[in-house]
Design a protein around this motif. Structure first.
Motif, PDB file in Angstrom:
ATOM      1  N   VAL A 199       0.841  -1.198   0.000  1.00  0.00           N
ATOM      2  CA  VAL A 199       0.000   0.000   0.000  1.00  0.00           C
ATOM      3  C   VAL A 199       0.878   1.251   0.000  1.00  0.00           C
ATOM      4  O   VAL A 199       0.651   2.195  -0.754  1.00  0.00           O
ATOM      5  N   LYS A 200       1.906   1.222   0.831  1.00  0.00           N
ATOM      6  CA  LYS A 200       2.832   2.351   0.936  1.00  0.00           C
ATOM      7  C   LYS A 200       3.520   2.609  -0.403  1.00  0.00           C
ATOM      8  O   LYS A 200       3.579   3.737  -0.892  1.00  0.00           O
ATOM      9  N   LYS A 201       4.010   1.530  -1.018  1.00  0.00           N
ATOM     10  CA  LYS A 201       4.710   1.640  -2.306  1.00  0.00           C
ATOM     11  C   LYS A 201       3.764   2.197  -3.378  1.00  0.00           C
ATOM     12  O   LYS A 201       4.124   3.079  -4.139  1.00  0.00           O
ATOM     13  N   SER A 202       2.536   1.686  -3.400  1.00  0.00           N
ATOM     14  CA  SER A 202       1.552   2.116  -4.383  1.00  0.00           C
ATOM     15  C   SER A 202       1.246   3.612  -4.236  1.00  0.00           C
ATOM     16  O   SER A 202       1.196   4.348  -5.207  1.00  0.00           O
ATOM     17  N   PHE A 203       1.083   4.048  -2.985  1.00  0.00           N
ATOM     18  CA  PHE A 203       0.720   5.454  -2.742  1.00  0.00           C
ATOM     19  C   PHE A 203       1.882   6.402  -3.063  1.00  0.00           C
ATOM     20  O   PHE A 203       1.709   7.407  -3.754  1.00  0.00           O
ATOM     21  N   ILE A 204       3.070   6.052  -2.582  1.00  0.00           N
ATOM     22  CA  ILE A 204       4.250   6.892  -2.841  1.00  0.00           C
ATOM     23  C   ILE A 204       4.502   6.973  -4.352  1.00  0.00           C
ATOM     24  O   ILE A 204       4.727   8.037  -4.916  1.00  0.00           O
ATOM     25  N   SER A 205       4.431   5.814  -5.002  1.00  0.00           N
ATOM     26  CA  SER A 205       4.675   5.708  -6.431  1.00  0.00           C
ATOM     27  C   SER A 205       3.681   6.549  -7.235  1.00  0.00           C
ATOM     28  O   SER A 205       4.041   7.203  -8.224  1.00  0.00           O
ATOM     29  N   SER A 206       2.424   6.568  -6.779  1.00  0.00           N
ATOM     30  CA  SER A 206       1.375   7.307  -7.513  1.00  0.00           C
ATOM     31  C   SER A 206       1.665   8.817  -7.559  1.00  0.00           C
ATOM     32  O   SER A 206       1.156   9.529  -8.398  1.00  0.00           O
ATOM     33  N   ILE A 207       2.496   9.286  -6.638  1.00  0.00           N
ATOM     34  CA  ILE A 207       2.802  10.716  -6.581  1.00  0.00           C
ATOM     35  C   ILE A 207       4.220  11.037  -7.074  1.00  0.00           C
ATOM     36  O   ILE A 207       4.447  12.025  -7.763  1.00  0.00           O
ATOM     37  N   LEU A 208       5.178  10.159  -6.749  1.00  0.00           N
ATOM     38  CA  LEU A 208       6.581  10.490  -7.047  1.00  0.00           C
ATOM     39  C   LEU A 208       7.209   9.754  -8.228  1.00  0.00           C
ATOM     40  O   LEU A 208       8.280  10.141  -8.691  1.00  0.00           O
ATOM     41  N   LYS A 209       6.569   8.700  -8.696  1.00  0.00           N
ATOM     42  CA  LYS A 209       7.160   7.923  -9.798  1.00  0.00           C
ATOM     43  C   LYS A 209       7.422   8.809 -11.014  1.00  0.00           C
ATOM     44  O   LYS A 209       6.576   9.626 -11.389  1.00  0.00           O
ATOM     45  N   GLY A 210       8.615   8.655 -11.614  1.00  0.00           N
ATOM     46  CA  GLY A 210       8.954   9.423 -12.815  1.00  0.00           C
ATOM     47  C   GLY A 210       9.570  10.781 -12.522  1.00  0.00           C
ATOM     48  O   GLY A 210       9.977  11.506 -13.430  1.00  0.00           O
ATOM     49  N   GLN A 211       9.636  11.132 -11.227  1.00  0.00           N
ATOM     50  CA  GLN A 211      10.240  12.418 -10.849  1.00  0.00           C
ATOM     51  C   GLN A 211      11.768  12.291 -10.816  1.00  0.00           C
ATOM     52  O   GLN A 211      12.295  11.227 -10.490  1.00  0.00           O
ATOM     53  N   SER A 212      12.451  13.378 -11.120  1.00  0.00           N
ATOM     54  CA  SER A 212      13.918  13.330 -11.126  1.00  0.00           C
ATOM     55  C   SER A 212      14.459  13.415  -9.702  1.00  0.00           C
ATOM     56  O   SER A 212      13.843  14.013  -8.816  1.00  0.00           O
ATOM     57  N   GLU A 264      14.284   3.711  -5.132  1.00  0.00           N
ATOM     58  CA  GLU A 264      15.091   3.228  -6.262  1.00  0.00           C
ATOM     59  C   GLU A 264      15.066   4.248  -7.403  1.00  0.00           C
ATOM     60  O   GLU A 264      14.007   4.675  -7.847  1.00  0.00           O
ATOM     61  N   PHE A 265      16.259   4.604  -7.860  1.00  0.00           N
ATOM     62  CA  PHE A 265      16.396   5.524  -8.997  1.00  0.00           C
ATOM     63  C   PHE A 265      17.095   4.811 -10.144  1.00  0.00           C
ATOM     64  O   PHE A 265      18.066   4.089  -9.930  1.00  0.00           O
ATOM     65  N   LYS A 266      16.601   5.009 -11.357  1.00  0.00           N
ATOM     66  CA  LYS A 266      17.285   4.511 -12.554  1.00  0.00           C
ATOM     67  C   LYS A 266      17.490   5.715 -13.454  1.00  0.00           C
ATOM     68  O   LYS A 266      16.528   6.428 -13.763  1.00  0.00           O
ATOM     69  N   ASN A 267      18.753   5.947 -13.845  1.00  0.00           N
ATOM     70  CA  ASN A 267      19.098   7.153 -14.625  1.00  0.00           C
ATOM     71  C   ASN A 267      18.557   8.410 -13.953  1.00  0.00           C
ATOM     72  O   ASN A 267      18.009   9.300 -14.606  1.00  0.00           O
ATOM     73  N   ASP A 268      18.690   8.439 -12.606  1.00  0.00           N
ATOM     74  CA  ASP A 268      18.261   9.593 -11.811  1.00  0.00           C
ATOM     75  C   ASP A 268      16.765   9.868 -11.839  1.00  0.00           C
ATOM     76  O   ASP A 268      16.311  10.973 -11.540  1.00  0.00           O
ATOM     77  N   ILE A 269      15.970   8.857 -12.208  1.00  0.00           N
ATOM     78  CA  ILE A 269      14.508   8.992 -12.181  1.00  0.00           C
ATOM     79  C   ILE A 269      13.958   7.962 -11.186  1.00  0.00           C
ATOM     80  O   ILE A 269      14.358   6.801 -11.218  1.00  0.00           O
ATOM     81  N   PHE A 270      13.038   8.407 -10.315  1.00  0.00           N
ATOM     82  CA  PHE A 270      12.461   7.496  -9.316  1.00  0.00           C
ATOM     83  C   PHE A 270      11.550   6.479 -10.004  1.00  0.00           C
ATOM     84  O   PHE A 270      10.614   6.850 -10.710  1.00  0.00           O
ATOM     85  N   THR A 271      11.829   5.196  -9.790  1.00  0.00           N
ATOM     86  CA  THR A 271      11.077   4.124 -10.460  1.00  0.00           C
ATOM     87  C   THR A 271       9.740   3.837  -9.780  1.00  0.00           C
ATOM     88  O   THR A 271       8.900   3.124 -10.329  1.00  0.00           O
ATOM     89  N   GLY A 272       9.583   4.332  -8.549  1.00  0.00           N
ATOM     90  CA  GLY A 272       8.367   4.019  -7.798  1.00  0.00           C
ATOM     91  C   GLY A 272       8.569   2.791  -6.934  1.00  0.00           C
ATOM     92  O   GLY A 272       7.697   2.413  -6.146  1.00  0.00           O
TER      93      GLY A 272
END
Length: 195
Positions: free
Chosen positions: A55-68, A134-142
């Protein structure tokens, strides 16, 4: 005498949980929308029918995923500047300021994400053991690197960090069941010490 301190962060040193506070600070419109979308999951979590980590991962990811990483770090610094010392318990600040740094090592051990807790750990002059973003190429993967730093994982991470180091006394501070294993592992433990 060489001492080792372990502090949980949310609720133990702070007055409130920082995850919701940070995500809302990061993007309040997105936060409000995703919060509503996640209500069914939060209910399942309350009924212990969903995994806290998922649940935590899903919620955090929904807001921060794809951010630098740069933007997240900037926002985390702004978040720290806005909420420190306001959200930190006053007696906790006093206690931390009076730690004898010469004979003590201190760790902040938290299930919160490293990205927003890091500025607090730096301010407290503490090592940080947190759930890792987790960051890949400096982008948060979620995603997280490894497990959510809670429960037994806290002890696992502590042991990993301490390899080969010797201390006369380990002292832990916590305030929830997620700190149970860490409190049991330490020589001396304090529950809701700063409340």
């Amino acid at each position: 005498m060489k001492k080792l301190y372990f502090f949980d962060f949310d609720g133990t040193l702070t007055y409130k949980d920082t995850m919701f506070l940070y995500l809302k600070f990061y993007n309040s419109a997105k936060f409000n929308f995703q919060f509503l979308k996640h209500i069914p999951l939060f209910i399942l979590l309350k009924l212990k029918l969903a995994s806290a980590e998922k649940v935590k991962k899903s919620f955090i990811s929904s807001i921060l995923k794809g951010q630098s990483k740069t933007k997240i770090e900037e926002k985390s610094q702004q978040f720290f500047e806005k909420y420190y010392p306001e959200i930190i318990r006053e007696n906790a600040i006093e206690f931390i300021q009076n730690i004898d740094r010469e004979h003590t090592e201190s760790y902040l051990v938290t299930a919160s994400l490293d990205i927003w807790v890091k500025p607090f750990a730096e301010k407290f002059k503490m090592n940080l053991l947190a759930t890792r973003a987790e960051f890949k190429n400096d982008i948060f993967t979620g995603n997280f690197v490894g497990n959510n730093c809670n429960g037994g994982e806290k002890v696992h991470r502590i042991k990993e960090a301490l390899q080969g180091k010797k201390f006369d006394k380990t002292i832990a501070f916590g305030d929830t069941s997620g700190d149970k294993e860490m409190l049991e592992w330490a020589n001396e433990s304090h529950f809701e010490f700063f409340h």
